[in-house]
Write a protein that holds these residues in place. Structure first.
Motif, PDB file in Angstrom:
ATOM      1  N   GLY A  99       0.793  -1.226   0.000  1.00  0.00           N
ATOM      2  CA  GLY A  99       0.000   0.000   0.000  1.00  0.00           C
ATOM      3  C   GLY A  99       0.821   1.270   0.000  1.00  0.00           C
ATOM      4  O   GLY A  99       0.495   2.241   0.662  1.00  0.00           O
ATOM      5  N   ILE A 100       1.928   1.277  -0.768  1.00  0.00           N
ATOM      6  CA  ILE A 100       2.806   2.446  -0.775  1.00  0.00           C
ATOM      7  C   ILE A 100       2.168   3.598  -1.556  1.00  0.00           C
ATOM      8  O   ILE A 100       1.757   3.433  -2.709  1.00  0.00           O
ATOM      9  N   SER A 101       2.062   4.755  -0.901  1.00  0.00           N
ATOM     10  CA  SER A 101       1.618   5.970  -1.587  1.00  0.00           C
ATOM     11  C   SER A 101       2.675   7.041  -1.403  1.00  0.00           C
ATOM     12  O   SER A 101       3.383   7.054  -0.404  1.00  0.00           O
ATOM     13  N   LYS A 102       2.765   7.896  -2.399  1.00  0.00           N
ATOM     14  CA  LYS A 102       3.705   9.010  -2.285  1.00  0.00           C
ATOM     15  C   LYS A 102       3.098  10.237  -2.943  1.00  0.00           C
ATOM     16  O   LYS A 102       2.680  10.202  -4.108  1.00  0.00           O
ATOM     17  N   TYR A 103       3.009  11.302  -2.161  1.00  0.00           N
ATOM     18  CA  TYR A 103       2.466  12.553  -2.681  1.00  0.00           C
ATOM     19  C   TYR A 103       3.558  13.608  -2.669  1.00  0.00           C
ATOM     20  O   TYR A 103       4.279  13.753  -1.677  1.00  0.00           O
ATOM     21  N   PHE A 104       3.700  14.336  -3.770  1.00  0.00           N
ATOM     22  CA  PHE A 104       4.582  15.508  -3.796  1.00  0.00           C
ATOM     23  C   PHE A 104       3.660  16.716  -3.871  1.00  0.00           C
ATOM     24  O   PHE A 104       3.191  17.078  -4.939  1.00  0.00           O
ATOM     25  N   GLY A 105       3.362  17.316  -2.721  1.00  0.00           N
ATOM     26  CA  GLY A 105       2.380  18.393  -2.716  1.00  0.00           C
ATOM     27  C   GLY A 105       1.045  17.844  -3.195  1.00  0.00           C
ATOM     28  O   GLY A 105       0.542  16.857  -2.657  1.00  0.00           O
TER      29      GLY A 105
ATOM     30  N   ILE B  94      11.857   4.937  -2.992  1.00  0.00           N
ATOM     31  CA  ILE B  94      11.310   4.649  -1.672  1.00  0.00           C
ATOM     32  C   ILE B  94      11.908   3.351  -1.134  1.00  0.00           C
ATOM     33  O   ILE B  94      12.334   3.266   0.016  1.00  0.00           O
ATOM     34  N   LEU B  95      11.985   2.342  -1.994  1.00  0.00           N
ATOM     35  CA  LEU B  95      12.518   1.047  -1.544  1.00  0.00           C
ATOM     36  C   LEU B  95      13.991   1.144  -1.172  1.00  0.00           C
ATOM     37  O   LEU B  95      14.480   0.377  -0.351  1.00  0.00           O
ATOM     38  N   SER B  96      14.708   2.108  -1.790  1.00  0.00           N
ATOM     39  CA  SER B  96      16.140   2.205  -1.505  1.00  0.00           C
ATOM     40  C   SER B  96      16.444   3.284  -0.466  1.00  0.00           C
ATOM     41  O   SER B  96      17.601   3.585  -0.214  1.00  0.00           O
ATOM     42  N   GLY B  97      15.412   3.859   0.128  1.00  0.00           N
ATOM     43  CA  GLY B  97      15.636   4.759   1.261  1.00  0.00           C
ATOM     44  C   GLY B  97      15.886   6.204   0.891  1.00  0.00           C
ATOM     45  O   GLY B  97      16.133   7.024   1.768  1.00  0.00           O
ATOM     46  N   LEU B  98      15.823   6.536  -0.409  1.00  0.00           N
ATOM     47  CA  LEU B  98      16.104   7.926  -0.788  1.00  0.00           C
ATOM     48  C   LEU B  98      14.888   8.815  -0.524  1.00  0.00           C
ATOM     49  O   LEU B  98      15.031   9.957  -0.093  1.00  0.00           O
TER      50      LEU B  98
ATOM     51  N   ASP C  63       2.612   6.963   2.696  1.00  0.00           N
ATOM     52  CA  ASP C  63       1.770   5.967   3.351  1.00  0.00           C
ATOM     53  C   ASP C  63       2.240   4.584   2.920  1.00  0.00           C
ATOM     54  O   ASP C  63       2.915   4.436   1.898  1.00  0.00           O
ATOM     55  N   GLY C  64       1.872   3.569   3.717  1.00  0.00           N
ATOM     56  CA  GLY C  64       2.230   2.210   3.359  1.00  0.00           C
ATOM     57  C   GLY C  64       3.414   1.708   4.154  1.00  0.00           C
ATOM     58  O   GLY C  64       4.040   2.470   4.896  1.00  0.00           O
ATOM     59  N   GLU C  65       3.711   0.401   4.008  1.00  0.00           N
ATOM     60  CA  GLU C  65       4.823  -0.143   4.776  1.00  0.00           C
ATOM     61  C   GLU C  65       5.723  -1.013   3.914  1.00  0.00           C
ATOM     62  O   GLU C  65       5.312  -1.561   2.886  1.00  0.00           O
ATOM     63  N   ILE C  66       6.978  -1.118   4.368  1.00  0.00           N
ATOM     64  CA  ILE C  66       7.980  -1.938   3.691  1.00  0.00           C
ATOM     65  C   ILE C  66       8.393  -3.041   4.649  1.00  0.00           C
ATOM     66  O   ILE C  66       8.603  -2.776   5.842  1.00  0.00           O
TER      67      ILE C  66
ATOM     68  N   VAL D  76      11.110  -6.306   5.178  1.00  0.00           N
ATOM     69  CA  VAL D  76      12.276  -7.053   4.731  1.00  0.00           C
ATOM     70  C   VAL D  76      12.257  -8.376   5.474  1.00  0.00           C
ATOM     71  O   VAL D  76      12.239  -8.389   6.712  1.00  0.00           O
ATOM     72  N   ASN D  77      12.219  -9.480   4.756  1.00  0.00           N
ATOM     73  CA  ASN D  77      12.071 -10.806   5.367  1.00  0.00           C
ATOM     74  C   ASN D  77      10.874 -10.857   6.304  1.00  0.00           C
ATOM     75  O   ASN D  77      10.939 -11.453   7.376  1.00  0.00           O
ATOM     76  N   GLY D  78       9.795 -10.185   5.928  1.00  0.00           N
ATOM     77  CA  GLY D  78       8.578 -10.202   6.718  1.00  0.00           C
ATOM     78  C   GLY D  78       8.575  -9.264   7.907  1.00  0.00           C
ATOM     79  O   GLY D  78       7.606  -9.199   8.659  1.00  0.00           O
ATOM     80  N   ARG D  79       9.659  -8.522   8.069  1.00  0.00           N
ATOM     81  CA  ARG D  79       9.793  -7.630   9.220  1.00  0.00           C
ATOM     82  C   ARG D  79       9.627  -6.183   8.743  1.00  0.00           C
ATOM     83  O   ARG D  79      10.283  -5.777   7.794  1.00  0.00           O
ATOM     84  N   PRO D  80       8.740  -5.399   9.388  1.00  0.00           N
ATOM     85  CA  PRO D  80       8.562  -4.009   8.945  1.00  0.00           C
ATOM     86  C   PRO D  80       9.832  -3.189   9.196  1.00  0.00           C
ATOM     87  O   PRO D  80      10.477  -3.346  10.235  1.00  0.00           O
ATOM     88  N   VAL D  81      10.172  -2.348   8.231  1.00  0.00           N
ATOM     89  CA  VAL D  81      11.361  -1.501   8.367  1.00  0.00           C
ATOM     90  C   VAL D  81      10.993  -0.065   7.994  1.00  0.00           C
ATOM     91  O   VAL D  81      10.010   0.177   7.295  1.00  0.00           O
ATOM     92  N   HIS D  82      11.781   0.873   8.512  1.00  0.00           N
ATOM     93  CA  HIS D  82      11.591   2.285   8.162  1.00  0.00           C
ATOM     94  C   HIS D  82      12.932   2.834   7.729  1.00  0.00           C
ATOM     95  O   HIS D  82      13.874   2.830   8.505  1.00  0.00           O
TER      96      HIS D  82
END
Lengths: 337, 262
Positions: free
Chosen positions: B14-20, B54-58, B63-66, B68-74
């Motif tokens: 459910g990844i969302s990204k808004y720029f303004g 987003i997946l590479s941290g830049l 909204d949404g979650e990532i 890694v190996n089933g573990r939520p990361v930020h």
């Protein structure tokens, strides 16, 4: 295809020679200047007195250029170093003449310099001013104003001998007569230059300075704190301007608010003559030192030959243009290779 | 190797990204298994690059979650993503051309002794490790001491991939790795992707080139206007269907999709 090239030893040698010329070609210029001046002034040029004289004269520009080098490697510029040096000398002169213990006075210059450098860096990174030219043009003026404000434009004389030692002290040599000495300032320069050269080569932050100059985006995605690196180089530039203030405090014995007007341009000139790229990512500490020497030897030689100081400025201007032009040619030749 | 039951190495929900006021991504899902090569396709502006950043941290997702190996990361920075074994190869390569190959491979993570945030770089060690790593990936360069700007586009791409995999990466994200390459260099990079897969690395490949997608990918997913549009195992789809997805058409006959391209 590349494998075939690598097995050809002459190509390897040509690469090496090209790289040596590129990094250290300016040293040949210095050598040529020394030989020329020696030939023109055989009685005086190579005397101990003249050599220590040259070393003392280049001290200020050498330190300013060293700091400027770090900034220019990040594709930046620090116009404020002359003003920062003047504020440092004013504050340390005031502190010294009002009885602050000399070991503390010695710290004032570098600390004031580093502090204003940090302000420069934060202006660039936090305020996001579009180019360091703007921020440091601002501090060039603001800090110069402060120099005059602290004493209402009056110089402060009577700096103590302990504080002056770095700028005027001599360590006598056991041979060679009265003028055979090593100026303390020469040791300071040696330590600073070797320190920075080692730092830029071996320490991660030094390599990150090159990375930021070469490709800031690559540095950022590599996890390098680009803003931190930028603040660091401006702080270092201010720090060396503060050290230069200490040298000048020694040589003149007083703090005066007009010190180093235009000194930032000499520092930039030395770095550029030394082969650093204005676009960042390129340049060696040895090259900077060579650039400082070229300017110092030119001044010394023209003085010895009683040629007007106006010619010095004209010639330095021409040398800057030639040095960068040669750089352009070299780059074009390499691109063709 | 890639049973559907295995925990995905990387998952986005459910990844969302808004720029303004602009919506770049809206509720996008993605999942990647170890040793799987996932092709991500979509037209310009479909949101592929934003999702990868987003997946590479830049970028941080709105909204949404990532997981890694089933573990939520930020992720707050690319460095956080690196720590979780996620590496990105950027379209513009993100190499410092003025620096040497081995320095680029270890940039920001130099081996050596660390004192209070500064590392005294072990350059002999860096050189050796870099050479060994390039050897493992069968990347051939004259010397690890060459400046990166002296390399061809394909060699630079190879160094960028070596850089991404130098630290036991579990996921490598590649944004158009072949777009700027000469044709004879494309194959080498694609073979390199296959070698990563053989080492159990999950690869996300963004590409416009159907040849690339159909040569290396196990599965392909399409984004359209910032949303999941379609997804299929490669064996279950065709070039023309995927091209139709890129243009936002589904359920058309193969011939029709093909006609629209030509």
């Amino acid at each position: 295809m590349t494998d075939a090239v690598s097995r050809n030893p002459t190509t390897g040698w040509r690469d090496l020679r090209g790289r040596l010329l590129e990094d250290y070609g300016i040293l040949l210029v210095v050598l040529a200047m020394i030989l020329l001046l020696w030939a023109l002034q055989p009685d005086y040029f190579m005397t101990a007195q003249n050599i220590t004289n040259i070393i003392r004269q280049i001290g200020m520009n050498a330190l300013l250029a060293l700091g400027m080098y770090l900034v220019i490697v990040t594709a930046g510029i620090d116009l404020s170093v002359g003003s920062v040096m003047a504020l440092a000398i004013m504050l340390l002169a005031i502190a010294d003449t009002s009885g602050v213990p000399w070991p503390l006075v010695l710290l004032i210059g570098p600390l004031v310099g580093a502090l204003i450098g940090i302000i420069n860096g934060l202006g660039l990174t936090l305020l996001k001013l579009p180019h360091p030219f703007i921020m440091t043009l601002g501090t060039l003026n603001a800090v110069r104003g402060l120099c005059n404000l602290v004493t209402d434009g009056r110089p402060v004389s009577g700096i103590s001998d302990e504080v002056r030692y770095l700028g005027t002290g001599d360590i006598p040599l056991p041979f060679g007569g009265e003028f055979a000495v090593i100026p303390v300032s020469a040791i300071l320069l040696l330590v600073c230059y070797c320190g920075v050269a080692w730092f830029m080569r071996k320490v991660s932050l030094g390599r990150h300075i090159f990375a930021v100059g070469g490709n800031p985006q690559a540095a950022r995605v590599s996890g390098i704190n680009v803003n931190g690196v930028l603040v660091f180089v401006y702080a270092a530039s201010g720090f060396f301007a503060g050290l230069a203030a200490l040298l000048m405090a020694g040589r003149t014995g007083s703090g005066y608010p007009n010190l180093g007007i235009g000194a930032e341009l000499d520092a930039i000139a030395a770095v550029i003559i030394g082969g650093a790229s204005f676009f960042g990512g390129r340049g060696t500490v040895l090259g900077v030192f060579a650039g400082v020497l070229v300017m110092g030897l030119l001044r010394n030689g023209l003085n010895l030959m009683n040629i007007s100081a106006f010619w010095q400025q004209t010639l330095i201007g021409i040398i800057i243009i030639l040095a960068v032009w040669i750089d352009v040619l070299r780059r074009r030749a390499r691109a063709r290779r | 190797m890639n049973q559907p039951s295995a925990t995905p190495i990387l998952q986005a929900r459910g990844i969302s990204k808004y720029f303004g006021a602009v919506t770049a991504l809206e509720g996008v899902d993605l999942s990647l298994a170890p040793g799987e090569v996932l092709g991500v396709v979509g037209d310009n502006g479909a949101g592929k690059s934003t999702l990868m950043k987003i997946l590479s941290g830049l970028f941080r997702p709105s909204d949404g979650e990532i997981l890694v190996n089933g573990r939520p990361v930020h992720f707050h920075s690319p460095r956080d993503a690196h720590r979780n074994g996620i590496e990105m190869v950027y379209q513009d390569l993100a190499l410092a051309g003025n620096m040497r190959i081995f320095e680029n491979i270890f940039l920001g993570r130099e081996p050596g002794r660390t004192f209070g945030g500064l590392t005294l770089i072990d350059q002999a060690g860096s050189r050796r490790l870099a050479a060994e790593h390039l050897e493992r990936l069968q990347i051939h360069v004259k010397s690890v001491d060459q400046n990166v700007e002296e390399l061809s586009g394909g060699q630079q791409q190879a160094v960028a991939i070596a850089r991404a995999t130098a630290f036991a990466a579990k996921v490598v994200i590649m944004d158009e790795p072949t777009a700027a390459l000469a044709i004879k260099e494309v194959g080498k990079v694609l073979d390199l992707i296959r070698r990563l897969k053989d080492h159990g690395v999950g690869v996300i490949l963004i590409s416009h080139r159907m040849d690339d997608v159909f040569y290396v990918c196990d599965r392909v997913m399409a984004l359209f206007h910032g949303r999941n549009f379609a997804e299929a195992r490669l064996a279950d789809t065709s070039r023309n269907e995927v091209i139709g997805w890129i243009m936002g058409t589904k359920g058309h006959s193969t011939a029709l999709a093909h006609d629209k391209v030509i």
